[in-house]
Design a protein around this motif. Structure first.
Motif, PDB file in Angstrom:
ATOM      1  N   TYR A  72       0.819  -1.199   0.000  1.00  0.00           N
ATOM      2  CA  TYR A  72       0.000   0.000   0.000  1.00  0.00           C
ATOM      3  C   TYR A  72       0.857   1.255   0.000  1.00  0.00           C
ATOM      4  N   GLY A  73       0.373   2.278  -0.681  1.00  0.00           N
ATOM      5  CA  GLY A  73       1.015   3.567  -0.604  1.00  0.00           C
ATOM      6  C   GLY A  73       0.843   4.153   0.788  1.00  0.00           C
ATOM      7  N   ASP A  74       1.780   4.966   1.210  1.00  0.00           N
ATOM      8  CA  ASP A  74       1.746   5.510   2.569  1.00  0.00           C
ATOM      9  C   ASP A  74       0.472   6.295   2.840  1.00  0.00           C
ATOM     10  N   SER A  75      -0.031   6.974   1.831  1.00  0.00           N
ATOM     11  CA  SER A  75      -1.184   7.843   2.049  1.00  0.00           C
ATOM     12  C   SER A  75      -2.495   7.085   2.224  1.00  0.00           C
ATOM     13  N   VAL A  76      -2.503   5.793   1.914  1.00  0.00           N
ATOM     14  CA  VAL A  76      -3.758   5.032   2.015  1.00  0.00           C
ATOM     15  C   VAL A  76      -3.688   3.892   3.016  1.00  0.00           C
ATOM     16  N   LYS A  77      -2.530   3.662   3.614  1.00  0.00           N
ATOM     17  CA  LYS A  77      -2.394   2.568   4.573  1.00  0.00           C
ATOM     18  C   LYS A  77      -3.386   2.734   5.716  1.00  0.00           C
ATOM     19  N   GLY A  78      -4.039   1.627   6.048  1.00  0.00           N
ATOM     20  CA  GLY A  78      -5.015   1.642   7.129  1.00  0.00           C
ATOM     21  C   GLY A  78      -6.400   2.073   6.701  1.00  0.00           C
ATOM     22  N   ARG A  79      -6.534   2.601   5.490  1.00  0.00           N
ATOM     23  CA  ARG A  79      -7.842   3.050   4.993  1.00  0.00           C
ATOM     24  C   ARG A  79      -8.315   2.230   3.796  1.00  0.00           C
ATOM     25  N   PHE A  80      -7.391   1.808   2.951  1.00  0.00           N
ATOM     26  CA  PHE A  80      -7.735   1.070   1.739  1.00  0.00           C
ATOM     27  C   PHE A  80      -7.305  -0.388   1.895  1.00  0.00           C
ATOM     28  N   THR A  81      -8.063  -1.279   1.255  1.00  0.00           N
ATOM     29  CA  THR A  81      -7.727  -2.700   1.255  1.00  0.00           C
ATOM     30  C   THR A  81      -7.857  -3.250  -0.155  1.00  0.00           C
ATOM     31  N   ILE A  82      -6.800  -3.908  -0.620  1.00  0.00           N
ATOM     32  CA  ILE A  82      -6.826  -4.552  -1.934  1.00  0.00           C
ATOM     33  C   ILE A  82      -7.085  -6.036  -1.740  1.00  0.00           C
ATOM     34  N   SER A  83      -7.895  -6.607  -2.614  1.00  0.00           N
ATOM     35  CA  SER A  83      -8.187  -8.032  -2.524  1.00  0.00           C
ATOM     36  C   SER A  83      -8.531  -8.552  -3.917  1.00  0.00           C
ATOM     37  N   GLN A  84      -8.610  -9.866  -4.018  1.00  0.00           N
ATOM     38  CA  GLN A  84      -8.895 -10.476  -5.320  1.00  0.00           C
ATOM     39  C   GLN A  84      -9.786 -11.686  -5.135  1.00  0.00           C
ATOM     40  N   ASN A  85     -10.752 -11.821  -6.011  1.00  0.00           N
ATOM     41  CA  ASN A  85     -11.618 -12.993  -6.037  1.00  0.00           C
ATOM     42  C   ASN A  85     -10.853 -14.137  -6.688  1.00  0.00           C
ATOM     43  N   ASN A  86     -10.628 -15.218  -5.957  1.00  0.00           N
ATOM     44  CA  ASN A  86      -9.826 -16.325  -6.481  1.00  0.00           C
ATOM     45  C   ASN A  86     -10.511 -17.044  -7.645  1.00  0.00           C
ATOM     46  N   ALA A  87     -11.826 -16.980  -7.689  1.00  0.00           N
ATOM     47  CA  ALA A  87     -12.548 -17.728  -8.723  1.00  0.00           C
ATOM     48  C   ALA A  87     -12.478 -17.053 -10.086  1.00  0.00           C
ATOM     49  N   ASN A  88     -12.656 -15.743 -10.114  1.00  0.00           N
ATOM     50  CA  ASN A  88     -12.691 -15.083 -11.416  1.00  0.00           C
ATOM     51  C   ASN A  88     -11.635 -14.005 -11.589  1.00  0.00           C
ATOM     52  N   GLY A  89     -10.811 -13.817 -10.581  1.00  0.00           N
ATOM     53  CA  GLY A  89      -9.698 -12.883 -10.694  1.00  0.00           C
ATOM     54  C   GLY A  89     -10.041 -11.425 -10.501  1.00  0.00           C
ATOM     55  N   THR A  90     -11.303 -11.103 -10.261  1.00  0.00           N
ATOM     56  CA  THR A  90     -11.674  -9.705 -10.101  1.00  0.00           C
ATOM     57  C   THR A  90     -10.909  -9.077  -8.945  1.00  0.00           C
TER      58      THR A  90
END
Length: 123
Positions: free
Chosen positions: A60-78
């Motif tokens: 994560y970029g420093d400006s978004v740590k603790g506020r943004f979360t990245i994730s991925q759907n394992n089934a379709n890659g979204t």
């Protein structure tokens, strides 16, 4: 061919939340780093969050740590970007990007980009 399609942008008041989605197609996304970058008017493009599923690593970029979360759907890659506690400085065009192998903050090293989705945060 590689295609990335973003959705989920919009307008929200400061303190609110949005979730962005990026649907990949045309490549074996498990071998790729997928990331979110953003660009505000008059500013350089910057990395927001990246995810390399094969290494189970997210950054994560420093400006978004603790506020943004990245994730991925394992089934379709979204790919998702959950954005909470939004601030006016988060206002930008948000892009999904992909590159083969491990992740980097160097946006120029990503050969594949989506069309972008606008996020506007009003204070």
């Amino acid at each position: 061919q590689v295609r990335l399609v973003e959705s989920g942008g919009g307008s929200v008041q400061a303190g609110g939340s949005l979730r962005l989605s990026c649907t990949p197609s045309g490549f074996t996304y498990s071998y790729y780093c997928l990331g979110w970058f953003r660009q505000a008017p008059g500013k350089e493009r910057e990395g927001v969050a990246t995810l390399y599923r094969r290494a189970s690593s997210a950054y994560y970029g420093d400006s978004v740590k603790g506020r943004f979360t990245i994730s991925q759907n394992n089934a379709n890659g979204t790919l998702y970007l959950q954005m909470n506690s939004l601030k006016s400085e988060d206002t930008a065009m948000y892009y999904c990007a992909a590159r083969f192998g491990s992740c980097s903050w160097a946006w120029g090293s990503y050969p594949h980009w989506g069309q972008g989705t606008q996020v506007t945060v009003s204070s």
